[in-house]
Design a protein around this motif. Structure first.
Motif, PDB file in Angstrom:
ATOM      1  N   HIS A  45       8.918   1.793  -4.705  1.00 41.84           N
ATOM      2  CA  HIS A  45       8.885   2.944  -3.794  1.00 41.84           C
ATOM      3  C   HIS A  45       8.064   4.061  -4.450  1.00 41.84           C
ATOM      4  O   HIS A  45       7.815   4.017  -5.652  1.00 41.84           O
ATOM      5  CB  HIS A  45      10.299   3.435  -3.470  1.00 41.84           C
ATOM      6  CG  HIS A  45      11.015   4.069  -4.627  1.00 41.84           C
ATOM      7  ND1 HIS A  45      11.494   3.346  -5.701  1.00 41.84           N
ATOM      8  CD2 HIS A  45      11.315   5.369  -4.886  1.00 41.84           C
ATOM      9  CE1 HIS A  45      12.076   4.173  -6.557  1.00 41.84           C
ATOM     10  NE2 HIS A  45      11.986   5.404  -6.102  1.00 41.84           N
ATOM     11  N   HIS A  46       7.687   5.035  -3.628  1.00 43.60           N
ATOM     12  CA  HIS A  46       7.002   6.196  -4.193  1.00 43.60           C
ATOM     13  C   HIS A  46       8.060   7.235  -4.500  1.00 43.60           C
ATOM     14  O   HIS A  46       8.826   7.630  -3.631  1.00 43.60           O
ATOM     15  CB  HIS A  46       5.953   6.750  -3.228  1.00 43.60           C
ATOM     16  CG  HIS A  46       5.189   7.882  -3.829  1.00 43.60           C
ATOM     17  ND1 HIS A  46       4.019   7.700  -4.530  1.00 43.60           N
ATOM     18  CD2 HIS A  46       5.470   9.203  -3.897  1.00 43.60           C
ATOM     19  CE1 HIS A  46       3.593   8.862  -4.980  1.00 43.60           C
ATOM     20  NE2 HIS A  46       4.464   9.799  -4.617  1.00 43.60           N
ATOM     21  N   CYS A  47       8.109   7.684  -5.752  1.00 40.61           N
ATOM     22  CA  CYS A  47       9.171   8.607  -6.169  1.00 40.61           C
ATOM     23  C   CYS A  47       8.595  10.003  -6.403  1.00 40.61           C
ATOM     24  O   CYS A  47       7.831  10.202  -7.344  1.00 40.61           O
ATOM     25  CB  CYS A  47       9.831   8.089  -7.447  1.00 40.61           C
ATOM     26  SG  CYS A  47      11.076   9.220  -8.070  1.00 40.61           S
ATOM     27  N   ASN A  71       4.917   9.754  -8.906  1.00 38.78           N
ATOM     28  CA  ASN A  71       4.261   8.488  -9.203  1.00 38.78           C
ATOM     29  C   ASN A  71       4.947   7.399  -8.368  1.00 38.78           C
ATOM     30  O   ASN A  71       6.071   7.588  -7.902  1.00 38.78           O
ATOM     31  CB  ASN A  71       4.446   8.178 -10.701  1.00 38.78           C
ATOM     32  CG  ASN A  71       3.421   7.214 -11.238  1.00 38.78           C
ATOM     33  OD1 ASN A  71       2.557   6.742 -10.501  1.00 38.78           O
ATOM     34  ND2 ASN A  71       3.512   6.907 -12.519  1.00 38.78           N
ATOM     35  N   CYS A  72       4.251   6.291  -8.225  1.00 40.31           N
ATOM     36  CA  CYS A  72       4.889   5.151  -7.586  1.00 40.31           C
ATOM     37  C   CYS A  72       5.717   4.412  -8.640  1.00 40.31           C
ATOM     38  O   CYS A  72       5.380   4.444  -9.818  1.00 40.31           O
ATOM     39  CB  CYS A  72       3.821   4.200  -7.052  1.00 40.31           C
ATOM     40  SG  CYS A  72       3.588   4.311  -5.284  1.00 40.31           S
ATOM     41  N   VAL A  73       6.783   3.750  -8.208  1.00 38.65           N
ATOM     42  CA  VAL A  73       7.513   2.860  -9.105  1.00 38.65           C
ATOM     43  C   VAL A  73       7.005   1.448  -8.791  1.00 38.65           C
ATOM     44  O   VAL A  73       7.150   0.969  -7.673  1.00 38.65           O
ATOM     45  CB  VAL A  73       9.039   2.964  -8.890  1.00 38.65           C
ATOM     46  CG1 VAL A  73       9.766   1.965  -9.763  1.00 38.65           C
ATOM     47  CG2 VAL A  73       9.511   4.376  -9.187  1.00 38.65           C
ATOM     48  N   HIS A 120       0.844  -1.190   0.000  1.00 39.74           N
ATOM     49  CA  HIS A 120       0.000   0.000   0.000  1.00 39.74           C
ATOM     50  C   HIS A 120       0.884   1.247   0.000  1.00 39.74           C
ATOM     51  O   HIS A 120       1.810   1.351   0.800  1.00 39.74           O
ATOM     52  CB  HIS A 120      -0.906  -0.017   1.237  1.00 39.74           C
ATOM     53  CG  HIS A 120      -1.963   1.022   1.190  1.00 39.74           C
ATOM     54  ND1 HIS A 120      -3.220   0.796   0.666  1.00 39.74           N
ATOM     55  CD2 HIS A 120      -1.944   2.316   1.577  1.00 39.74           C
ATOM     56  CE1 HIS A 120      -3.929   1.891   0.739  1.00 39.74           C
ATOM     57  NE2 HIS A 120      -3.182   2.830   1.292  1.00 39.74           N
ATOM     58  N   CYS A 121       0.606   2.180  -0.900  1.00 38.40           N
ATOM     59  CA  CYS A 121       1.353   3.449  -0.919  1.00 38.40           C
ATOM     60  C   CYS A 121       0.536   4.492  -0.178  1.00 38.40           C
ATOM     61  O   CYS A 121      -0.602   4.763  -0.562  1.00 38.40           O
ATOM     62  CB  CYS A 121       1.635   3.898  -2.342  1.00 38.40           C
ATOM     63  SG  CYS A 121       2.391   5.536  -2.373  1.00 38.40           S
ATOM     64  N   SER A 122       1.136   5.069   0.870  1.00 37.84           N
ATOM     65  CA  SER A 122       0.384   6.035   1.677  1.00 37.84           C
ATOM     66  C   SER A 122       0.234   7.368   0.942  1.00 37.84           C
ATOM     67  O   SER A 122      -0.628   8.171   1.291  1.00 37.84           O
ATOM     68  CB  SER A 122       1.072   6.238   3.027  1.00 37.84           C
ATOM     69  OG  SER A 122       2.429   6.497   2.820  1.00 37.84           O
ATOM     70  N   VAL A 123       1.076   7.629  -0.074  1.00 33.00           N
ATOM     71  CA  VAL A 123       0.946   8.885  -0.840  1.00 33.00           C
ATOM     72  C   VAL A 123      -0.163   8.733  -1.886  1.00 33.00           C
ATOM     73  O   VAL A 123      -1.046   9.578  -2.010  1.00 33.00           O
ATOM     74  CB  VAL A 123       2.287   9.261  -1.520  1.00 33.00           C
ATOM     75  CG1 VAL A 123       2.157  10.589  -2.251  1.00 33.00           C
ATOM     76  CG2 VAL A 123       3.410   9.320  -0.498  1.00 33.00           C
ATOM     77  N   CYS A 124      -0.114   7.621  -2.654  1.00 35.97           N
ATOM     78  CA  CYS A 124      -1.132   7.395  -3.698  1.00 35.97           C
ATOM     79  C   CYS A 124      -2.442   6.876  -3.093  1.00 35.97           C
ATOM     80  O   CYS A 124      -3.457   6.816  -3.783  1.00 35.97           O
ATOM     81  CB  CYS A 124      -0.627   6.396  -4.731  1.00 35.97           C
ATOM     82  SG  CYS A 124       0.887   6.900  -5.549  1.00 35.97           S
ATOM     83  N   LYS A 125      -2.399   6.461  -1.826  1.00 36.56           N
ATOM     84  CA  LYS A 125      -3.566   5.950  -1.102  1.00 36.56           C
ATOM     85  C   LYS A 125      -4.198   4.745  -1.790  1.00 36.56           C
ATOM     86  O   LYS A 125      -5.436   4.619  -1.873  1.00 36.56           O
ATOM     87  CB  LYS A 125      -4.609   7.056  -0.891  1.00 36.56           C
ATOM     88  CG  LYS A 125      -4.107   8.135   0.055  1.00 36.56           C
ATOM     89  CD  LYS A 125      -5.183   9.123   0.406  1.00 36.56           C
ATOM     90  CE  LYS A 125      -4.762  10.064   1.505  1.00 36.56           C
ATOM     91  NZ  LYS A 125      -3.514  10.789   1.277  1.00 36.56           N
TER      92      LYS A 125
HETATM   93 ZN   LIG Z   1       2.720   6.142  -4.504  1.00 35.81          ZN
END
Ligand SMILES: [Zn+2]
Ligand SMILES: [Zn+2]
Length: 256
Positions: free
Chosen positions: A82-84, A89-91, A69-74
């Motif tokens: 990782h989230h870049c 965007n996420c990688v 789960h990406c906490s930035v992209c939710k």
């Molecule tokens: Zn992300």
């Protein structure tokens, strides 16, 4: 000129692809009708038929292997690396190739620029008193600035590029590498050998990562084209036997 344009094409195209290609989410490719259907369909794609499938605690959807789960992209991202913030965007599964190739082309371009600029840079230092012997159109200050900038970016991006090449050659994501290192430590204590189940050897991993063989010939890896990876990112072939942690009562001491 052709080589320089090729490098610029590689940098710009891969950066554009890395920014605009969605990294892959759990609901990709499924009709947006009702949540119940989604849940079943995702499980079918994951080939998970257990009573208690892995589920994300935040978005409450099934969690395929290598998903986080990406906490930035939710949302949950397939084969999350990782989230870049640099690409906003996420990688993940669908854009890792472009991210890696962007780093590779940019580092190569920096090395090439530093190599080609070293002559003018040295001459600039020598001809400090005599401006008349400066044979280039580019102003001296700009030569110095570009050379220093190319060195700095080359070192920073090159370091990141080397790290991602290591991950690609060993079939790991950044997150998995930390977990694998932890498990490796436990294996070492037990006198066991660790093996990463997604690792098909360096050549196998490269063929998989660049989708060579099934999608196109080997040289497609060097063409900055939009080529999707193998698979839907919800299920992965497993080459190694993998190492499953045994949390039985006998092993508790090892984990303290
Ligand atoms: Zn992300
Ligand atoms: Zn989630």
């Amino acid at each position: 000129m052709a080589w320089s344009l090729y490098l610029v094409w590689g940098i710009v195209a891969n950066y554009y692809y890395a920014v605009t290609t969605p990294p892959g989410s759990v609901l990709d490719g499924l009709a947006a009708e009702n949540e119940g259907t989604h849940f079943q369909d995702v499980l079918m794609e994951m080939e998970t038929f257990t009573e208690f499938p892995p589920t994300c605690k935040r978005c409450h959807l099934p969690k395929p292997e290598r998903t986080h789960h990406c906490s930035v992209c939710k949302k949950c991202i397939l084969k999350y690396d990782h989230h870049c913030p640099w690409i906003h965007n996420c990688v993940g599964h669908f854009n890792h190739r472009y991210f890696l190739m962007f780093l590779t082309y940019l580092t190569t371009a920096c090395i090439y620029f530093v190599y080609m600029g070293i002559g003018p840079f040295m001459l600039m230092a020598e001809s400090e008193e005599n401006l008349a012997i400066w044979p280039y159109r580019m102003p001296k200050g700009l030569v110095a600035f570009s050379e220093v900038l190319a060195c700095a970016i080359g070192l920073a991006v090159g370091g990141m590029g080397c790290w991602h090449w290591y991950l690609t050659l060993t079939a790991q994501t950044t997150l998995e590498q930390y977990n694998n290192n932890y498990i490796k430590g436990i294996c070492k204590k037990k006198g066991d050998r660790f093996s990463n189940m997604y690792d098909f050897g360096i050549i196998g991993n490269l063929l998989d990562f660049f989708n060579i063989g099934r999608r196109g010939p080997w040289y497609t890896a060097f063409l900055p084209l939009r080529i999707p990876p193998i698979g839907n990112g919800k299920r992965f072939d497993k080459g190694g036997r993998g190492y499953v942690l045994d949390f039985g009562p006998d092993d508790e001491d090892d984990l303290v």
